[in-house]
Design an enzyme around this catalytic site. Structure first.
Site, PDB file in Angstrom:
ATOM      1  N   HIS A   1       7.130  33.955 -46.694  1.00 40.98           N
ATOM      2  CA  HIS A   1       8.385  33.180 -46.684  1.00 40.98           C
ATOM      3  C   HIS A   1       8.795  32.754 -48.099  1.00 40.98           C
ATOM      4  O   HIS A   1       9.332  31.660 -48.297  1.00 40.98           O
ATOM      5  CB  HIS A   1       8.258  31.926 -45.799  1.00 40.98           C
TER       6      HIS A   1
ATOM      7  N   ASN B   1      10.478  30.066 -36.369  1.00 47.82           N
ATOM      8  CA  ASN B   1      11.069  31.354 -36.754  1.00 47.82           C
ATOM      9  C   ASN B   1      12.298  31.619 -35.903  1.00 47.82           C
ATOM     10  O   ASN B   1      12.543  30.924 -34.926  1.00 47.82           O
ATOM     11  CB  ASN B   1      10.064  32.490 -36.522  1.00 47.82           C
TER      12      ASN B   1
ATOM     13  N   TYR C   1      -1.332  25.165 -43.667  1.00 53.88           N
ATOM     14  CA  TYR C   1      -0.152  24.642 -44.364  1.00 53.88           C
ATOM     15  C   TYR C   1      -0.501  23.554 -45.375  1.00 53.88           C
ATOM     16  O   TYR C   1       0.129  23.447 -46.420  1.00 53.88           O
ATOM     17  CB  TYR C   1       0.907  24.172 -43.352  1.00 53.88           C
TER      18      TYR C   1
HETATM   19 FE1  HDE Z   1       3.546  30.399 -41.353  1.00 52.84          FE
HETATM   20  N1  HDE Z   1       2.882  30.024 -43.216  1.00 52.84           N
HETATM   21  N2  HDE Z   1       1.723  30.994 -40.799  1.00 52.84           N
HETATM   22  N3  HDE Z   1       4.237  30.969 -39.499  1.00 52.84           N
HETATM   23  N4  HDE Z   1       5.402  29.884 -41.860  1.00 52.84           N
HETATM   24  C1  HDE Z   1       3.629  29.576 -44.239  1.00 52.84           C
HETATM   25  O1  HDE Z   1       3.067  27.814 -45.682  1.00 52.84           O
HETATM   26  C2  HDE Z   1       0.586  30.735 -41.485  1.00 52.84           C
HETATM   27  C3  HDE Z   1       3.496  31.484 -38.492  1.00 52.84           C
HETATM   28  C4  HDE Z   1       6.488  29.798 -41.057  1.00 52.84           C
HETATM   29  O2  HDE Z   1      10.240  27.396 -45.551  1.00 52.84           O
HETATM   30  C5  HDE Z   1       2.804  29.172 -45.433  1.00 52.84           C
HETATM   31  O3  HDE Z   1       4.262  26.508 -47.095  1.00 52.84           O
HETATM   32  C6  HDE Z   1      -0.553  31.142 -40.717  1.00 52.84           C
HETATM   33  C7  HDE Z   1       4.221  31.446 -37.258  1.00 52.84           C
HETATM   34  C8  HDE Z   1       7.632  29.402 -41.815  1.00 52.84           C
HETATM   35  O4  HDE Z   1       8.536  26.582 -46.627  1.00 52.84           O
HETATM   36  C9  HDE Z   1       1.367  29.385 -44.944  1.00 52.84           C
HETATM   37  C10 HDE Z   1      -0.073  31.679 -39.572  1.00 52.84           C
HETATM   38  C11 HDE Z   1       5.427  30.895 -37.574  1.00 52.84           C
HETATM   39  C12 HDE Z   1       7.185  29.241 -43.123  1.00 52.84           C
HETATM   40  C13 HDE Z   1       1.587  29.913 -43.547  1.00 52.84           C
HETATM   41  C14 HDE Z   1       1.355  31.565 -39.623  1.00 52.84           C
HETATM   42  C15 HDE Z   1       5.425  30.609 -38.981  1.00 52.84           C
HETATM   43  C16 HDE Z   1       5.778  29.540 -43.113  1.00 52.84           C
HETATM   44  C17 HDE Z   1       3.182  29.839 -46.722  1.00 52.84           C
HETATM   45  C18 HDE Z   1      -0.825  32.308 -38.436  1.00 52.84           C
HETATM   46  C19 HDE Z   1       6.606  30.656 -36.642  1.00 52.84           C
HETATM   47  C20 HDE Z   1       8.007  28.871 -44.320  1.00 52.84           C
HETATM   48  C21 HDE Z   1       3.949  28.802 -47.528  1.00 52.84           C
HETATM   49  C22 HDE Z   1      -1.692  31.469 -37.786  1.00 52.84           C
HETATM   50  C23 HDE Z   1       6.355  29.657 -35.627  1.00 52.84           C
HETATM   51  C24 HDE Z   1       8.147  27.398 -44.494  1.00 52.84           C
HETATM   52  C25 HDE Z   1       3.821  27.586 -46.773  1.00 52.84           C
HETATM   53  C26 HDE Z   1       9.047  27.096 -45.655  1.00 52.84           C
HETATM   54  C27 HDE Z   1       4.968  29.444 -44.238  1.00 52.84           C
HETATM   55  C28 HDE Z   1       0.550  30.186 -42.748  1.00 52.84           C
HETATM   56  C29 HDE Z   1       2.184  32.051 -38.593  1.00 52.84           C
HETATM   57  C30 HDE Z   1       6.563  30.039 -39.644  1.00 52.84           C
HETATM   58  C31 HDE Z   1       0.512  30.299 -45.784  1.00 52.84           C
HETATM   59  C32 HDE Z   1      -1.986  31.014 -41.152  1.00 52.84           C
HETATM   60  C33 HDE Z   1       3.728  31.900 -35.887  1.00 52.84           C
HETATM   61  C34 HDE Z   1       9.040  29.220 -41.296  1.00 52.84           C
HETATM   62  O5  HDE Z   1       0.651  28.184 -44.876  1.00 52.84           O
END
Ligand code: HDE
Length: 704
Positions: A88, A161, A375
């Site tokens: 993202h 999402n 996060y």
């Molecule tokens: Fe994320 N995801 N994600 N994700 N995600 C990040 O956190 C992660 C997942 C989502 O505009 C990271 O600050 C794991 C699902 C958004 O700043 C990180 C898993 C959904 C954003 C991270 C998922 C999301 C992130 C990278 C699997 C939809 C952007 C930067 C278990 C419900 C937020 C950050 C923004 C961002 C980890 C799966 C949505 C690495 C480990 C499912 C919208 O922490």
């Protein structure tokens, strides 16, 4: 030897000063007059005398290390970048508010849902997942829809999402799915694209991702703008009320303007014409006072429903169709202000799934549980200090009191003697069993195991249900997207493995993709952990086209004008568009514009090469025969028309435009999407036709 500033130096500094424009109170630019600007200083406030030249020995000599202003300036510049988000990375944010409709006290004690009409400040960041920060907006990708709500009992981050399911069922697979979609590590390409071997290799070996694959190959993955897409919390969460009773909840954001996507051929061209298409759209909408709005809906259900439902409500690769549990609107989100500074707000905002206020709690969804670790961890890496909550965009807007102290960049430091509790000094905050966050006291038990639940084993049935719920054009787009993506895969066995999965979803889809890829021998269906079901009712709510807005509000018409363009008609068009809530932009051969039929000047927003029709939702050709003949010789003008036609847009035109239409190979009577604007009276019907957004019946003719 140091020398005095020569007249030449003074003259050049004065010239620079004279060229400086500053903004007046009304926002207008004007030239500075002496004494009007503030004096430039170093970060520590020392006034600077010369910001054009480093300190040297002699005018052609070496630079002196003692030049503290130069060193500070370059030092700071060298450290301007922070690590981009690992996923993202490309995102765009805006401020706004959430307004609660009715009290939900029956279900949750969350303060945000207690009082009808209550407004809670909000910050939203939309994003793509795979591309890096500088990638283009219209990648085929999931869009992040992360909402930070500054509630009176702490920040609530709903980090969602625009697609309600995910690729994987367990957080331990997240690095794998992300590594596979990112540029391949040896060659470092392709950027912001899933169309390559590594991604499809991983997917073809991961049957649990098949439902997500249907969504990501659908038009949901190429939205027309952030304003026209839904958002989903994805996981099942819990509401907990004041009596500590809990109910399950899923969150959905629904755009007031309805959903809309672009077509793939358009997406590819938009990325060239305006890589910032989505962020520009949000910027323009908010800056012009057309504030985008979403309704927050909840799907509420109890343990009995969870026990009876066809799938496990903890499985993030499954949805609960809206026809089974109707989403209940509980409030609205309005975005009405752009950040003052992109870096300070949009880049530094730190969303964390574990930010929940009292009254909202987690379920055991294994993806959510893993996210709750990730996060917090990622913010430390990105923002570099545990004090990232001191940054204004991340700080709560409610009172807060704790004993955390020190660390890099500590901005808020405790005063007084007590920095622990309990203490005998009568200082500092204490916990509150009544007001404090209490986790729902669910009974848990069992052996420590590394196992995937049996109830997570059905990987195809909802993929099939999604496909079955699409209209014909939408199904075609899924087949075309799969074909395109797999055509970029160089290893035939990966393509075949994917077709084997598709056979568990829909035979015709599998056959179409196999034919278009030129696969000569159809593979056997992939081994399924659980036989795919074919008894799930289609869910009409899953189609974008079936749920059109029936309005052209928030959309954009591109009017191509030539010399002598009918000024009366243009005026009428502007009026009708304004009444509909639609923006009109003018395109001409020169950005300086043209002279209209009434002799008045018509200002243009774009020159033809800079304003291709892919940037608009509908187009109008307002050209005299003479200028149409000139334009007919220009590739950009021909493309303007032929692309608008190929992308199924409504095209309004005056009689003079026919040579231009002909040069683009478009017959003026090709279909009902070509609307002759014979008089002022035909303008309103044109706008009304545009409410359909696209003429889907044209698709077979243009073979998109
Ligand atoms: Fe994320 N995801 N994600 N994700 N995600 C990040 O956190 C992660 C997942 C989502 O505009 C990271 O600050 C794991 C699902 C958004 O700043 C990180 C898993 C959904 C954003 C991270 C998922 C999301 C992130 C990278 C699997 C939809 C952007 C930067 C278990 C419900 C937020 C950050 C923004 C961002 C980890 C799966 C949505 C690495 C480990 C499912 C919208 O922490």
């Amino acid at each position: 030897m140091p020398r005095k500033a020569t007249p030449a130096d003074i003259k050049s500094a004065a010239a620079i000063h004279d060229q400086t424009l500053i903004r007046g109170n009304g926002g207008e630019l004007h030239q500075v007059t002496e004494g009007e600007t503030e004096v430039l200083t170093t970060a520590l406030g020392t006034p600077v005398s010369d910001d054009q030249n480093t300190l040297k020995i002699g005018e052609r000599g070496p630079t002196l290390i003692e030049d503290f202003h130069f060193r500070e300036k370059i030092f700071h510049f060298d450290h301007e970048r922070i690590p981009e988000r690992v996923v993202h990375a490309r995102g765009y944010g805006a401020h706004g508010f959430f307004e609660t409709y009715e009290s939900l006290a029956k279900y949750t004690r969350a303060d945000i849902f207690q009082r009808p009409g209550e407004k809670t400040p909000a910050f939203v960041r939309f994003s793509t997942v795979a591309g890096s920060k500088g990638s283009f907006d219209l990648a085929r990708d999931v869009r992040g829809f992360a909402v930070k709500l500054y509630t009176k009992e702490g920040n609530w981050d709903l980090v969602g999402n625009n697609i309600p399911v995910f690729f994987i069922q367990d957080a331990i697979k997240f690095p794998d799915v992300i590594h596979s979609v990112k540029p391949e590590p040896d060659r470092n390409f392709p950027q912001a694209q899933s169309a390559h071997d590594n991604f499809w290799d991983f997917i073809s070996l991961t049957p649990e991702s098949m439902h997500m694959i249907m969504w990501i190959m659908s038009d949901r993955a190429i939205p027309r703008s952030f304003r026209f897409m839904q958002g989903f919390g994805v996981h099942t969460f819990r509401f907990v009320n004041a009596d500590d009773e809990s109910i399950f909840v899923k969150f959905i954001w629904k755009p007031k303007l309805g959903m809309q996507s672009v077509v793939w051929n358009e997406a590819v061209k938009i990325n060239g014409a305006d890589p910032d298409f989505h962020r520009r759209d949000l910027w323009n909408a908010i800056k012009s006072g057309d504030f985008p709005e979403w309704e927050l809906c909840v799907q509420l259900f109890d343990q009995d429903f969870a026990d009876d439902f066809d799938f496990d409500i903890l499985d993030p690769t499954k949805i609960i169709p809206e026809e089974i549990i109707e989403p209940m609107p509980v409030g609205r989100l309005v975005l009405d202000r752009m950040p003052d500074n992109f870096f300070a707000e949009t880049e530094q905002v730190a969303f964390m799934t574990q930010n929940v206020p009292p009254g909202i709690d987690f379920s055991n969804d294994p993806l959510l549980q893993g996210r709750n670790f990730s996060y917090l961890d990622t913010q430390l890496k990105r923002l570099g200090s545990p004090n990232f909550t001191h940054i204004p965009i991340n700080a709560p807007k409610c009172p807060f009191h704790h004993f955390q102290q020190d660390g890099h960049m500590a901005m808020r430091n405790p005063v007084g003697r007590a920095n622990y509790e309990p203490n005998s000094w009568g200082q500092g905050p204490r916990e509150s069993p009544q007001r404090g966050f209490r986790s729902f006291a669910d009974a848990e038990g069992g052996q420590k195991v590394r196992l995937r639940a049996e109830s997570f084993a059905d990987h195809y049935s909802q993929a099939r249900q999604f496909y079955d719920s699409q209209t014909e054009p939408e199904q075609r787009h899924i087949a075309m997207a799969l074909t395109f993506e797999l055509s970029k895969v160089e290893t035939p066995v990966i393509r075949e493995r994917m077709v084997a999965h598709l056979l568990n979803i829909d035979d015709t889809l599998a056959q179409t993709v196999a034919d278009k890829l030129g696969i000569r021998t159809m593979p056997n269906p992939a081994d399924a952990a659980m036989p795919p079901r074919d008894d799930l009712e289609p869910s009409p709510a899953l189609s974008i086209i079936n749920n059109g807005p029936n309005s052209f509000k928030g959309r954009k018409i591109g009017v191509l004008v030539g010399e002598g363009a009918d000024a009366g008609l243009l005026k009428k068009l502007r009026q009708a568009a304004k009444a509909e809530g639609t923006t009109v932009e003018i395109i001409a051969r020169r950005v300086g514009g043209v002279k209209g039929s009434d002799g008045d000047h018509i200002e243009a927003n774009h020159m033809i090469d800079g304003g291709p029709s892919v940037l608009f939702d509908a187009v109008v050709l307002l050209v005299s025969e003479e200028s149409a003949e000139v334009l007919a010789k220009e590739t950009a003008a021909k493309d303007f028309v032929s692309d608008a036609f190929a992308h199924l847009k409504f095209i309004g035109f005056v009689a003079g435009a026919e040579p231009l239409l002909a040069s683009a190979g478009v017959a003026a009577d090709a279909d009902e999407g070509l609307i002759a604007l014979e008089s002022a009276g035909s303008v309103q019907p044109f706008i009304e036709a545009c409410r359909k957004l696209r003429l889907w019946t044209r698709e077979s003719a243009v073979k998109l």
